[in-house]
Design an enzyme around this catalytic site. Structure first.
Site, short mmCIF file in Angstrom:
data_model
loop_
_atom_site.label_atom_id
_atom_site.label_comp_id
_atom_site.label_asym_id
_atom_site.label_seq_id
_atom_site.Cartn_x
_atom_site.Cartn_y
_atom_site.Cartn_z
N GLU A 142 0.86 -1.18 0.00
CA GLU A 142 0.00 0.00 0.00
C GLU A 142 0.90 1.22 0.00
O GLU A 142 1.69 1.42 0.92
CB GLU A 142 -0.90 0.00 1.23
CG GLU A 142 -1.85 1.18 1.29
CD GLU A 142 -2.61 1.24 2.59
OE1 GLU A 142 -2.60 2.32 3.22
OE2 GLU A 142 -3.20 0.22 2.98
N CYS A 176 -3.71 7.17 5.47
CA CYS A 176 -3.64 6.78 4.06
C CYS A 176 -4.92 7.16 3.32
O CYS A 176 -4.92 7.24 2.09
CB CYS A 176 -3.39 5.28 3.93
SG CYS A 176 -4.43 4.28 5.01
#
Length: 505
Positions: free
Chosen positions: A263, A300
Site C-alpha cells: 500500500e 492513508c
C-alpha cells in the site's frame, strides 16, 4: 504488567542483540539503543518460521483462534505501557493510541471468529463419478491452505493497527502462516512491547517458537533481505511509493517470485456535486477541513483533493474550509523527516503556476501546519505534481466548469484507496454517470461522508488500483485480508484414512 525493553530482536522464541545499533530518541527526551538487524537475523528468523510452519500450518482453526484471542489479551494487559511508549515515539495523542490499540485487538478477535466459522476455506467437493462416459471423474476436494512464512513491514503512521500485531500479522497468523515483522524504526519501543505480548501468547498457547519473529532495524538492506529470502513466501508493506516499489520489484525478480501486498499512497478524491454544494457547501467545507487535518493528515485515506463545480455554493464551501484551516493549530508529526517531506510537498503546491493558496498555518521543526489551495481543472490536468500525495494536512480544491467535467477528472486520476461523492437527490444522474470512472479508480466509494475512518469488518475493502496498492483484488483491512496468505489446493482421490480435520466435508 512490566516488560523490560531491550531494543533486541525476537528470533525462534529468544531475544537477541546485534552488534550494530541505532539510537531512537522520543519526544520525552529518552534515548533508546536499538539493535539493527540484517541478513543474518533474517536468515535465522526465516528458518525458524519455516520450521514452525510445518506444525503451525496444520493446527486446527480453534487452536489458532484461541492463539489470536490470547495475543489480544496480552496486548491489553500492556495497554498503559504501550500508549505511553507510543505517545513518546510518535507524538500521537493518548486517545488516538488507545483507540488504535482497541482496533488492533479487535482485529485479532475478528479474525479468530472468522476462522472458527470456516467459510474462508472455500471448500468444494466434486464427488467421484466412476461410471461417467466417456471417462470417469475422480473425487476432487478443494480447500484454501496457508502459503508459508510471511514478511510484514511495520507502518510509520499506525504503530499498532498496521504494525507488529496489526491487520497483516493477524490475517497471516489466522491463515496458518508464521510471520516475521520488520519493526518500523520510528517506534521501536512500542513495537517491542507488542512483540513481547505475542511472545507471551506463544508460550501460553504452546505454539512453535518460530511462529512469530520480530527484527528491529533502520536500513534498506534489512527490508531487502526479508523479501529476498527463499523461505519467505509473501510480503505485506505499507509505506512510501519509492521504498515499496523497490521491494515489489525485488519480489518479482526472485528465482521464485512471491506476492507483494503493498500500500503506497492515495489522494482520496472528494467529488462535490452541484446539489450538495448548493445545499450543504458550508457544512461540507467544515467537514473536509476536519477530515484533512485529523491526525495531522497522516492517514492513508486523507482526502487531499476536492472537485467542486463552479457556481452556487462554491464560495460558501471555500470560505468555510479556509476559515477552519486558518483556525487549525499545527500538530506534531510522526517523525522529523515526515514533517520535512510534508513542507516540501506543500511548497510544491505553493510555487505552482495558477495555484492560489487559500489558507495555511505556519509551522516548523516536527510540526505540520495545515494548508489548502485552489486551481482550475485545466491547471490540475496539465500539472502532474498537483496529483501527487502530500502526506500531511494539505489539500487542493479543483474547480470544474460543468457536470461532464467530473468524469474527466475521475478518469485522469491514478488508482486510489477511496473516492467520495457528496450528493443530494437532484444529483442522482450526475452521480450515476460518474460511477463507472470511480469503480475503475478506487477500492472504496463513499457517499456523503469522509474517508478518514476505516471500519474493520467482513465487508470492508482497503485497496485500490496501482499506485494505491499493488494488488487491487485484495484488501489489508477486514476479514477478506486472509485471502492474501492462502492458496487453493485440490486433493484428488484422497484416501478416507487421510480425510480428517477440515478436509472431511
Amino acid at each position: 504488567m512490566t516488560d523490560k525493553l531491550t531494543g533486541q530482536h525476537l528470533i525462534a522464541g529468544e531475544w537477541h542483540a546485534s552488534t550494530k545499533t541505532f539510537e531512537s530518541t522520543g519526544l520525552d527526551g529518552e534515548s533508546f539503543d536499538v539493535s539493527s538487524g540484517g541478513a543474518a537475523e533474517v536468515d535465522r528468523a526465516a528458518k525458524a518460521a519455516d520450521e514452525a510452519y510445518r506444525t503451525y500450518g496444520w493446527t486446527s482453526r480453534e487452536t489458532r483462534a484461541n492463539f489470536l484471542d490470547k495475543i489480544a489479551d496480552c496486548i491489553e494487559a500492556r495497554g498503559e505501557a504501550i500508549t505511553k511508549a507510543g505517545m513518546a515515539e510518535t507524538g500521537l495523542p493518548e486517545g488516538r493510541l488507545n483507540g488504535e490499540r482497541g482496533r488492533t485487538t479487535g482485529q485479532l478477535r475478528l479474525f479468530a471468529d472468522h476462522i472458527r466459522k470456516g467459510e474462508y476455506l472455500d471448500r468444494r467437493h466434486a464427488e467421484a463419478q466412476p461410471d461417467r462416459q466417456p471417462a470417469p471423474r475422480p473425487d476432487l476436494r478443494l480447500m484454501q491452505r496457508p502459503m508459508g512464512p510471511v514478511a510484514v513491514f511495520g507502518a510509520s503512521n499506525f504503530p499498532l493497527a498496521f504494525s507488529t500485531a496489526g491487520g497483516d500479522t493477524a490475517a497471516a497468523l489466522a491463515a496458518g502462516c508464521p510471520v516475521i515483522v520488520k519493526a518500523h524504526p520510528a517506534h521501536p519501543r512500542t513495537g517491542e512491547l507488542v512483540a513481547r505480548a505475542i511472545a507471551e501468547a506463544i508460550d501460553a498457547c504452546g505454539m512453535p517458537a518460530g511462529t512469530f519473529g520480530f527484527i528491529q532495524g533502520e536500513t534498506h538492506e534489512l527490508g531487502q533481505a526479508m523479501v529476498d529470502h527463499p523461505l519467505v513466501k509473501a510480503a505485506a508493506f505499507t509505506g512510501s511509493l519509492g521504498a515499496g516499489r523497490a521491494l515489489y520489484d525485488r519480489c518479482a525478480a526472485r528465482p521464485e517470485p512471491i506476492p507483494f501486498y503493498g500500500e503506497f499512497g492515495s489522494i482520496n478524491p472528494v467529488f462535490i456535486l452541484p446539489g450538495a454544494l448548493k445545499e450543504r457547501g458550508v457544512q461540507i467545507g467544515e467537514g473536509w477541513a476536519g477530515s484533512l487535518t485529523l491526525g495531522a493528515g497522516q492517514f492513508c485515506t486523507n482526502p487531499g483533493i476536492v472537485f467542486a463545480r463552479e457556481g452556487e455554493g462554491l464560495d460558501g464551501f471555500v470560505d468555510a474550509a479556509s476559515k477552519a484551516i486558518a483556525a487549525s493549530a499545527p500538530q506534531t508529526m510522526l517523525t522529523d523527516s515526515i514533517a520535512a517531506s510534508y513542507r516540501k510537498g506543500a511548497s510544491t503546491f505553493r510555487q505552482s503556476d495558477n495555484v492560489k493558496e487559500l489558507a495555511c498555518s505556519e509551522a516548523d521543526g516536527r510540526q505540520g501546519g495545515p494548508a489548502i489551495f485552489r486551481a482550475s481543472l485545466d491547471t490540475w490536468l496539465t500539472n502532474p505534481a498537483l496529483s501527487e500525495e502530500v502526506f500531511g494536512p494539505a489539500g487542493i480544491v479543483v474547480t470544474v466548469p460543468d457536470d461532464t467535467a467530473y468524469s474527466r477528472a475521475a478518469e485522469a486520476l491514478a488508482g486510489q484507496l477511496t473516492a467520495t461523492v457528496q450528493m443530494e437527490a437532484g444529483d442522482r444522474e450526475t452521480a450515476r454517470s460518474l460511477l463507472p470512472a470511480l469503480e475503475r479508480t478506487a477500492g472504496r466509494i463513499l457517499f456523503n461522508g469522509f474517508p478518514t475512518g476505516v471500519e474493520v469488518s467482513d465487508a470492508m475493502v482497503h485497496s485500490g488500483p496501482y499506485p494505491a496498492t499493488t494488488n487491487f483484488g485484495a484488501t489489508s483491512v477486514g476479514t477478506m485480508a486472509i485471502r492474501r496468505f492462502l492458496r487453493p489446493v485440490c486433493y484428488q482421490d484422497m484416501p478416507d484414512a487421510l480425510l480428517d480435520g477440515d478436509l472431511r466435508f
